[in-house]
Design a protein around this motif. Structure first.
Motif, PDB file in Angstrom:
ATOM      1  N   LEU A   1       7.072   6.100   9.367  1.00 33.04           N
ATOM      2  CA  LEU A   1       7.556   5.416  10.108  1.00 33.04           C
ATOM      3  C   LEU A   1       6.430   5.577  11.535  1.00 33.04           C
ATOM      4  O   LEU A   1       6.386   4.593  12.213  1.00 33.04           O
ATOM      5  N   GLN A   2       5.977   6.645  11.817  1.00 36.63           N
ATOM      6  CA  GLN A   2       5.074   7.155  13.008  1.00 36.63           C
ATOM      7  C   GLN A   2       3.946   6.009  12.570  1.00 36.63           C
ATOM      8  O   GLN A   2       3.311   5.729  13.687  1.00 36.63           O
ATOM      9  N   VAL A   3       3.395   6.030  11.275  1.00 31.78           N
ATOM     10  CA  VAL A   3       2.251   5.433  11.161  1.00 31.78           C
ATOM     11  C   VAL A   3       2.338   3.996  11.346  1.00 31.78           C
ATOM     12  O   VAL A   3       1.558   3.273  11.907  1.00 31.78           O
ATOM     13  N   VAL A   4       3.554   3.260  10.953  1.00 40.23           N
ATOM     14  CA  VAL A   4       3.787   2.043  10.983  1.00 40.23           C
ATOM     15  C   VAL A   4       3.869   1.522  12.432  1.00 40.23           C
ATOM     16  O   VAL A   4       3.461   0.451  12.929  1.00 40.23           O
ATOM     17  N   ALA A   5       4.696   2.560  13.213  1.00 39.95           N
ATOM     18  CA  ALA A   5       5.116   2.061  14.560  1.00 39.95           C
ATOM     19  C   ALA A   5       3.720   2.189  15.224  1.00 39.95           C
ATOM     20  O   ALA A   5       3.627   1.351  16.449  1.00 39.95           O
ATOM     21  N   GLY A   6       2.812   2.974  15.038  1.00 39.85           N
ATOM     22  CA  GLY A   6       1.450   3.008  15.797  1.00 39.85           C
ATOM     23  C   GLY A   6       0.598   1.630  15.614  1.00 39.85           C
ATOM     24  O   GLY A   6       0.024   1.353  16.760  1.00 39.85           O
ATOM     25  N   GLU A   7       0.912   1.031  14.248  1.00 39.73           N
ATOM     26  CA  GLU A   7       0.420  -0.253  14.137  1.00 39.73           C
ATOM     27  C   GLU A   7       0.918  -1.070  15.004  1.00 39.73           C
ATOM     28  O   GLU A   7       0.157  -2.171  15.801  1.00 39.73           O
ATOM     29  N   ILE A   8       2.232  -1.104  15.083  1.00 35.97           N
ATOM     30  CA  ILE A   8       2.783  -2.183  15.977  1.00 35.97           C
ATOM     31  C   ILE A   8       2.720  -1.943  17.446  1.00 35.97           C
ATOM     32  O   ILE A   8       2.498  -3.034  18.339  1.00 35.97           O
ATOM     33  N   LEU A   9       2.537  -0.890  17.926  1.00 31.99           N
ATOM     34  CA  LEU A   9       2.107  -0.742  19.179  1.00 31.99           C
ATOM     35  C   LEU A   9       0.899  -0.938  19.851  1.00 31.99           C
ATOM     36  O   LEU A   9       0.639  -1.228  20.882  1.00 31.99           O
ATOM     37  N   LYS A  10       0.096  -0.870  18.625  1.00 36.09           N
ATOM     38  CA  LYS A  10      -1.143  -1.641  18.949  1.00 36.09           C
ATOM     39  C   LYS A  10      -1.503  -3.131  18.909  1.00 36.09           C
ATOM     40  O   LYS A  10      -2.344  -3.810  19.335  1.00 36.09           O
ATOM     41  N   ASN A  11      -0.229  -3.734  18.102  1.00 34.60           N
ATOM     42  CA  ASN A  11      -0.605  -5.154  17.908  1.00 34.60           C
ATOM     43  C   ASN A  11       1.233  -5.614  18.211  1.00 34.60           C
ATOM     44  O   ASN A  11       1.897  -5.686  17.269  1.00 34.60           O
ATOM     45  N   PRO A  12       1.260  -6.205  19.249  1.00 33.31           N
ATOM     46  CA  PRO A  12       2.670  -6.569  19.763  1.00 33.31           C
ATOM     47  C   PRO A  12       3.434  -7.716  18.880  1.00 33.31           C
ATOM     48  O   PRO A  12       4.616  -7.528  19.087  1.00 33.31           O
TER      49      PRO A  12
ATOM     50  N   GLN B   1       0.894  -1.272  -0.067  1.00 28.91           N
ATOM     51  CA  GLN B   1       0.033  -0.062  -0.019  1.00 28.91           C
ATOM     52  C   GLN B   1       0.909   1.213   0.167  1.00 28.91           C
ATOM     53  O   GLN B   1       1.522   1.685   0.921  1.00 28.91           O
ATOM     54  N   GLY B   2       0.985   1.737  -1.181  1.00 27.11           N
ATOM     55  CA  GLY B   2       1.940   3.165  -1.378  1.00 27.11           C
ATOM     56  C   GLY B   2       3.291   2.659  -1.225  1.00 27.11           C
ATOM     57  O   GLY B   2       3.655   1.610  -2.063  1.00 27.11           O
ATOM     58  N   ASN B   3       3.952   3.001  -0.149  1.00 29.62           N
ATOM     59  CA  ASN B   3       5.497   2.732  -0.199  1.00 29.62           C
ATOM     60  C   ASN B   3       5.780   2.154   1.103  1.00 29.62           C
ATOM     61  O   ASN B   3       6.726   1.528   1.588  1.00 29.62           O
ATOM     62  N   ILE B   4       4.566   1.193   1.720  1.00 26.95           N
ATOM     63  CA  ILE B   4       4.647   0.081   2.767  1.00 26.95           C
ATOM     64  C   ILE B   4       4.184  -0.944   2.466  1.00 26.95           C
ATOM     65  O   ILE B   4       3.171  -1.335   1.746  1.00 26.95           O
ATOM     66  N   HIS B   5       5.160  -2.123   2.638  1.00 29.26           N
ATOM     67  CA  HIS B   5       5.007  -3.400   2.120  1.00 29.26           C
ATOM     68  C   HIS B   5       4.796  -4.311   3.496  1.00 29.26           C
ATOM     69  O   HIS B   5       4.886  -3.700   4.630  1.00 29.26           O
ATOM     70  N   ALA B   6       3.683  -5.038   3.244  1.00 29.94           N
ATOM     71  CA  ALA B   6       3.407  -5.849   4.329  1.00 29.94           C
ATOM     72  C   ALA B   6       3.307  -7.230   4.087  1.00 29.94           C
ATOM     73  O   ALA B   6       2.942  -7.807   3.068  1.00 29.94           O
ATOM     74  N   ALA B   7       4.003  -8.172   4.943  1.00 29.20           N
ATOM     75  CA  ALA B   7       4.094  -9.336   4.663  1.00 29.20           C
ATOM     76  C   ALA B   7       3.611 -10.477   5.812  1.00 29.20           C
ATOM     77  O   ALA B   7       3.771 -10.169   7.019  1.00 29.20           O
ATOM     78  N   LEU B   8       2.546 -11.287   5.513  1.00 25.58           N
ATOM     79  CA  LEU B   8       1.983 -12.153   6.542  1.00 25.58           C
ATOM     80  C   LEU B   8       2.870 -13.322   6.721  1.00 25.58           C
ATOM     81  O   LEU B   8       2.945 -14.215   5.675  1.00 25.58           O
TER      82      LEU B   8
ATOM     83  N   THR C   1      11.277   1.356   2.907  1.00 27.09           N
ATOM     84  CA  THR C   1      12.515   1.866   2.243  1.00 27.09           C
ATOM     85  C   THR C   1      12.720   3.237   2.201  1.00 27.09           C
ATOM     86  O   THR C   1      11.911   3.900   1.958  1.00 27.09           O
ATOM     87  N   ASN C   2      13.736   3.837   2.858  1.00 26.06           N
ATOM     88  CA  ASN C   2      14.069   5.088   2.980  1.00 26.06           C
ATOM     89  C   ASN C   2      12.790   5.907   3.400  1.00 26.06           C
ATOM     90  O   ASN C   2      12.649   7.020   2.588  1.00 26.06           O
ATOM     91  N   ALA C   3      11.933   5.474   4.424  1.00 21.21           N
ATOM     92  CA  ALA C   3      10.668   6.053   4.892  1.00 21.21           C
ATOM     93  C   ALA C   3      11.117   7.358   5.430  1.00 21.21           C
ATOM     94  O   ALA C   3      11.906   7.480   6.220  1.00 21.21           O
ATOM     95  N   SER C   4      10.020   8.369   5.149  1.00 23.69           N
ATOM     96  CA  SER C   4       9.875   9.367   5.992  1.00 23.69           C
ATOM     97  C   SER C   4       9.573   9.125   7.550  1.00 23.69           C
ATOM     98  O   SER C   4       9.092   8.147   7.783  1.00 23.69           O
ATOM     99  N   ASP C   5       9.904  10.040   8.349  1.00 30.63           N
ATOM    100  CA  ASP C   5       9.369  10.055   9.582  1.00 30.63           C
ATOM    101  C   ASP C   5       7.923   9.893   9.680  1.00 30.63           C
ATOM    102  O   ASP C   5       7.312   9.265  10.889  1.00 30.63           O
ATOM    103  N   ASP C   6       7.117  10.364   9.030  1.00 33.91           N
ATOM    104  CA  ASP C   6       5.635  10.471   9.040  1.00 33.91           C
ATOM    105  C   ASP C   6       5.027   8.887   8.783  1.00 33.91           C
ATOM    106  O   ASP C   6       4.491   8.311   9.454  1.00 33.91           O
TER     107      ASP C   6
ATOM    108  N   LYS D   1      13.079   7.215  17.236  1.00 35.52           N
ATOM    109  CA  LYS D   1      11.877   7.941  16.477  1.00 35.52           C
ATOM    110  C   LYS D   1      10.652   7.158  16.358  1.00 35.52           C
ATOM    111  O   LYS D   1       9.677   7.913  16.401  1.00 35.52           O
ATOM    112  N   THR D   2      10.650   5.754  16.569  1.00 33.83           N
ATOM    113  CA  THR D   2       9.487   5.066  16.631  1.00 33.83           C
ATOM    114  C   THR D   2       9.009   4.477  17.854  1.00 33.83           C
ATOM    115  O   THR D   2       8.102   4.072  18.027  1.00 33.83           O
ATOM    116  N   LYS D   3       9.801   4.623  19.037  1.00 33.10           N
ATOM    117  CA  LYS D   3       9.603   3.996  20.326  1.00 33.10           C
ATOM    118  C   LYS D   3       9.337   2.628  20.322  1.00 33.10           C
ATOM    119  O   LYS D   3       8.797   1.822  21.151  1.00 33.10           O
ATOM    120  N   LEU D   4      10.117   1.812  19.403  1.00 30.88           N
ATOM    121  CA  LEU D   4       9.937   0.366  19.308  1.00 30.88           C
ATOM    122  C   LEU D   4      11.341   0.065  19.640  1.00 30.88           C
ATOM    123  O   LEU D   4      12.238   0.796  20.004  1.00 30.88           O
TER     124      LEU D   4
END
Length: 253
Positions: free
Chosen positions: A62-73, A30-37, A55-60, A100-103
């Motif tokens: 990174l924050q979006v993806v990090a938010g998903e991981i913080l909700k899904n451990p 989806q856009g420049n975010i890849h996801a693998a199950l 890949t070479n992602a902006s801080d914005d 940057k991500t708090k991960l």
């Protein structure tokens, strides 16, 4: 085709496609975010094992993806980025993205490496008499495993080394899960595995090789003519112990 010397999203997509094929992952973009199950045999039914790759992602982003991981451990983030202009100390890149991500960093100091496949040997290498090569051919990917024979001091039928390679778009050879048993290291099996996999991939006239190298394998791949073009960091939820994550290299602060 000119060999890519910078980390582009096209290159990342080729790596992910080959990796997903080899590991039987379900890949979406989806856009420049890849996801693998991830679908490991050990996964419990219903376990949420998505990993995100950017890949070479902006801080914005990174924050979006990090938010998903913080909700899904159980989810993870793989970040691939161009190499810094100056060499950095071990762990610095991981710390930067962790801040940057708090991960939590769980895989560090890995490298994206490439090679010109026209410089690789198209002939199957000669296998020493103390080993035998087992080749499995699948749709667009191959597995080679080396087992001991009666000539080996270790006895017969012991798995000594193995690896996989996928052919993507008839252009890229994606190497993955290259492994040598601790009992058989420093016997040239890493080189043998890479040479054998290269010969299989070159049946399709691929042009560029691609892999992610851990710290232990980087010297070998450099010796074999591979060039580093990017850093890779794996991040997970801060409350999940790295020992419970799939990443093979644990981050030590």
């Amino acid at each position: 085709m000119a060999i890519t010397t910078s980390l582009t999203d096209e290159l990342a997509t080729a790596w992910l496609t080959g990796r997903a094929r080899i590991r039987n992952y379900h890949l979406t973009t989806q856009g420049n975010i890849h996801a693998a199950l991830r679908t490991p045999e050990s996964a419990e039914a219903g376990e949420d094992l998505w990993e995100y790759v950017v890949t070479n992602a902006s801080d914005d982003v990174l924050q979006v993806v990090a938010g998903e991981i913080l909700k899904n451990p159980t989810r993870q983030l793989i970040i691939a980025a161009d190499l810094p202009e100056e060499t950095q100390a071990a762990g610095v890149t991981a710390r930067t993205y962790a801040e940057k991500t708090k991960l939590r960093p769980i895989g560090v100091d890995e490298l994206v490496m490439v090679t010109d496949m026209s410089e690789q040997d198209v002939e199957e290498p000669i296998v020493p008499e103390q080993f035998t090569a087992e080749v499995v051919r699948n749709d667009d990917w191959y597995l080679v495993a080396f087992r001991t024979t009666e000539e080996s001091e270790a006895g017969p039928d012991k798995l000594a080394a193995r690896g996989r390679v996928a052919v993507v778009d008839g252009t890229y050879a994606v190497f993955d899960q290259i492994w040598t048993s601790p009992d058989f290291r420093r016997q040239g099996l890493g080189s043998l595995t890479m040479r054998y996999l290269s010969s299989l991939a070159l049946e399709s006239d691929v042009e560029q090789g691609l892999l992610i190298a851990g710290v232990e394998g980087q010297a070998l791949y450099s010796y074999l003519g591979w060039t580093a073009i990017g850093d890779v960091v794996v991040l997970g939820h801060p409350d999940v112990d790295p020992k419970d994550q799939w990443a093979t290299q644990t981050f030590e602060p």
